[in-house]
Design an enzyme around this catalytic site. Structure first.
Site, short mmCIF file in Angstrom:
data_model
loop_
_atom_site.label_atom_id
_atom_site.label_comp_id
_atom_site.label_asym_id
_atom_site.label_seq_id
_atom_site.Cartn_x
_atom_site.Cartn_y
_atom_site.Cartn_z
N ASP A 10 0.85 -1.20 0.00
CA ASP A 10 0.00 0.00 0.00
C ASP A 10 0.89 1.25 0.00
O ASP A 10 0.88 2.03 0.94
CB ASP A 10 -0.96 0.00 1.21
N ASP A 15 6.85 1.06 1.85
CA ASP A 15 6.45 0.12 0.80
C ASP A 15 7.29 0.35 -0.46
O ASP A 15 7.67 -0.60 -1.16
CB ASP A 15 4.98 0.29 0.42
N ASN A 158 1.26 0.99 16.92
CA ASN A 158 1.57 2.35 16.49
C ASN A 158 0.32 3.12 16.10
O ASN A 158 0.34 4.35 16.02
CB ASN A 158 2.61 2.37 15.34
N GLU A 164 -0.95 -2.44 15.74
CA GLU A 164 -0.16 -1.94 14.61
C GLU A 164 -1.12 -1.62 13.46
O GLU A 164 -2.15 -2.26 13.28
CB GLU A 164 0.88 -3.01 14.23
N ASN A 166 -1.26 -2.01 10.01
CA ASN A 166 -1.70 -2.98 8.98
C ASN A 166 -2.72 -3.96 9.53
O ASN A 166 -3.59 -4.43 8.79
CB ASN A 166 -0.50 -3.76 8.41
N HIS A 239 9.75 -0.05 7.78
CA HIS A 239 9.15 -1.33 8.17
C HIS A 239 9.21 -2.38 7.05
O HIS A 239 9.66 -3.50 7.25
CB HIS A 239 7.68 -1.12 8.54
N ASP A 240 8.63 -2.01 5.89
CA ASP A 240 8.28 -3.04 4.91
C ASP A 240 9.47 -3.76 4.27
O ASP A 240 9.38 -4.98 4.04
CB ASP A 240 7.37 -2.42 3.84
C1 PIR Z 1 3.58 3.22 9.05
C2 PIR Z 1 2.45 2.70 8.42
C3 PIR Z 1 1.19 3.11 8.87
C4 PIR Z 1 1.06 3.96 9.95
C5 PIR Z 1 2.20 4.44 10.60
N1 PIR Z 1 2.09 5.24 11.70
C6 PIR Z 1 3.46 4.07 10.13
C7 PIR Z 1 2.46 1.64 7.34
C8 PIR Z 1 3.79 1.17 6.76
O1 PIR Z 1 3.73 1.18 5.33
C9 PIR Z 1 3.96 -0.27 7.25
O2 PIR Z 1 3.57 -1.24 6.30
C10 PIR Z 1 3.03 -0.42 8.41
N2 PIR Z 1 1.91 0.43 7.99
C11 PIR Z 1 3.62 -0.03 9.77
O3 PIR Z 1 2.62 0.07 10.72
CA CA Z 2 2.91 -0.70 4.09
#
Ligand code: PIR
Ligand code: CA
Length: 314
Positions: A10, A15, A158, A164, A166, A239-240
């Site tokens: 996404d 990403d 987060n 989290e 996703n 992250h991704d």
């Molecule tokens: C990162 C993301 C969404 C929200 C925040 N605060 C930070 C997205 C990133 O692309 C990753 O896939 C995942 N979602 C981390 O939570």
């Molecule tokens: Ca993502």
């Protein structure tokens, strides 16, 4: 043999880096990019995938758009992190690569069912497409090699204190993915927060001097500003690409076996990935859970991928 993956994403700043790492890594054969609503709406995440592929010179990988909303809940986006476009920062030109006519869910099913059982799914957004593909063609569960996802956390979230992003965007989809009998690896926030892009990383990328490297520097710059505002972190965690790195070079991401369940009903804890690291529940492990990132080698791999894609004529 490079590992065949479908990257379900996404985009989204991190990403975008996952796309670059997947195509730029010699250990990965990127067979398709599928998009889902999450960080932004589906039309924006799909456009962004095409933008990233254009700048990275990725012309031979199909891009398929998937689900515009979670299975049952209304869509929540993350504009406070990724901006209104979902990929704020760089100036994007017109994308030069098309979007496929095939729906992401059908692409996933067809690619997996036509394969020799060697496809790994790497979801790095909400799990809507993956869950819907399972529902439409349950035989993919036995045929997929493994699912290595970015999502969840062994600890706190987060988007809410417990969840989290996703996972909370589509907890019903996540619950289906975690409870299916395929090998699942959870690369959660506890791991990805070890992948902060500090100034030394930005300088290494800038020094590559290619247009793609310049775009990555601009992406990291914007991502750093929103991450600082939202979470007070000095260096934004990418992250991704950590999930892609786990497939490319498993030794870069250490894992433990654990029982993981997605809370879907909690008043305050919906979307939490409850992770039983000490076996208190007495349940058989259903996932590998990422714990330790080998940071230096991870960034070497990431920088090498950006450099490889930046070569003219590729
Ligand atoms: C990162 C993301 C969404 C929200 C925040 N605060 C930070 C997205 C990133 O692309 C990753 O896939 C995942 N979602 C981390 O939570
Ligand atoms: Ca993502």
């Amino acid at each position: 043999m490079p590992r065949k993956i479908i990257l379900d994403c996404d985009p989204g700043h991190d990403d975008a880096l996952a796309i670059v790492l997947a195509q730029g890594s010699p250990e990965i054969d990127l067979v398709g990019i599928t998009t889902v609503a999450g960080n932004q709406t589906l039309d924006k995440t799909t456009l962004n995938a095409r933008r990233v592929c254009t700048v990275a010179g990725i012309t031979d990988v199909p891009i398929c758009a998937g689900c515009p909303a979670p299975l049952v809940r209304p869509l929540v986006t993350a504009a406070h992190i990724h901006g209104e476009s979902g990929l704020d920062g760089p100036q994007w030109g017109e994308p030069q690569v098309p979007v496929s006519d095939e729906h992401a869910v059908d692409f996933i099913i067809r690619t997996v069912m036509e394969s020799d059982g060697d496809i790994t799914l790497v979801p790095v957004g909400p799990l809507t497409n993956i869950a819907l593909a399972m529902r439409k063609e349950p035989r993919i569960v036995a045929k997929v090699r493994e699912v290595v996802l970015m999502g969840g956390s062994t600890a706190r979230g987060n988007h809410t204190p417990a969840a989290e992003f996703n996972i909370i965007v589509d907890p019903e989809a996540a619950a289906a993915v975690f409870s299916a009998p395929w090998p699942v690896t959870m690369v959660g926030l506890n791991l990805t927060h070890q992948a902060g892009a500090g100034p030394e990383v930005v300088e290494r990328v800038r020094a590559l001097g290619t247009p793609l490297a310049g775009t990555v520097v601009e992406l990291l710059h914007f991502f750093a500003s929103t991450y600082k505002a939202a979470e007070g972190r000095p260096h934004p965690p990418v992250h991704d690409p950590c999930a892609v790195a786990r497939v490319a070079r498993p030794e870069l991401v250490e894992v433990v076996d654990a029982f993981v369940v997605v809370e879907t009903k909690g008043e305050w804890t919906s979307g939490m990935t409850v992770t039983d690291l000490t076996g208190r529940l007495g349940k058989a492990p259903n996932a590998k859970v990422a714990t330790v990132l080998h940071r230096e080698e991870f960034w070497d791999e990431m920088v090498d991928a950006i450099a490889a894609l930046g070569q003219p004529g590729r």
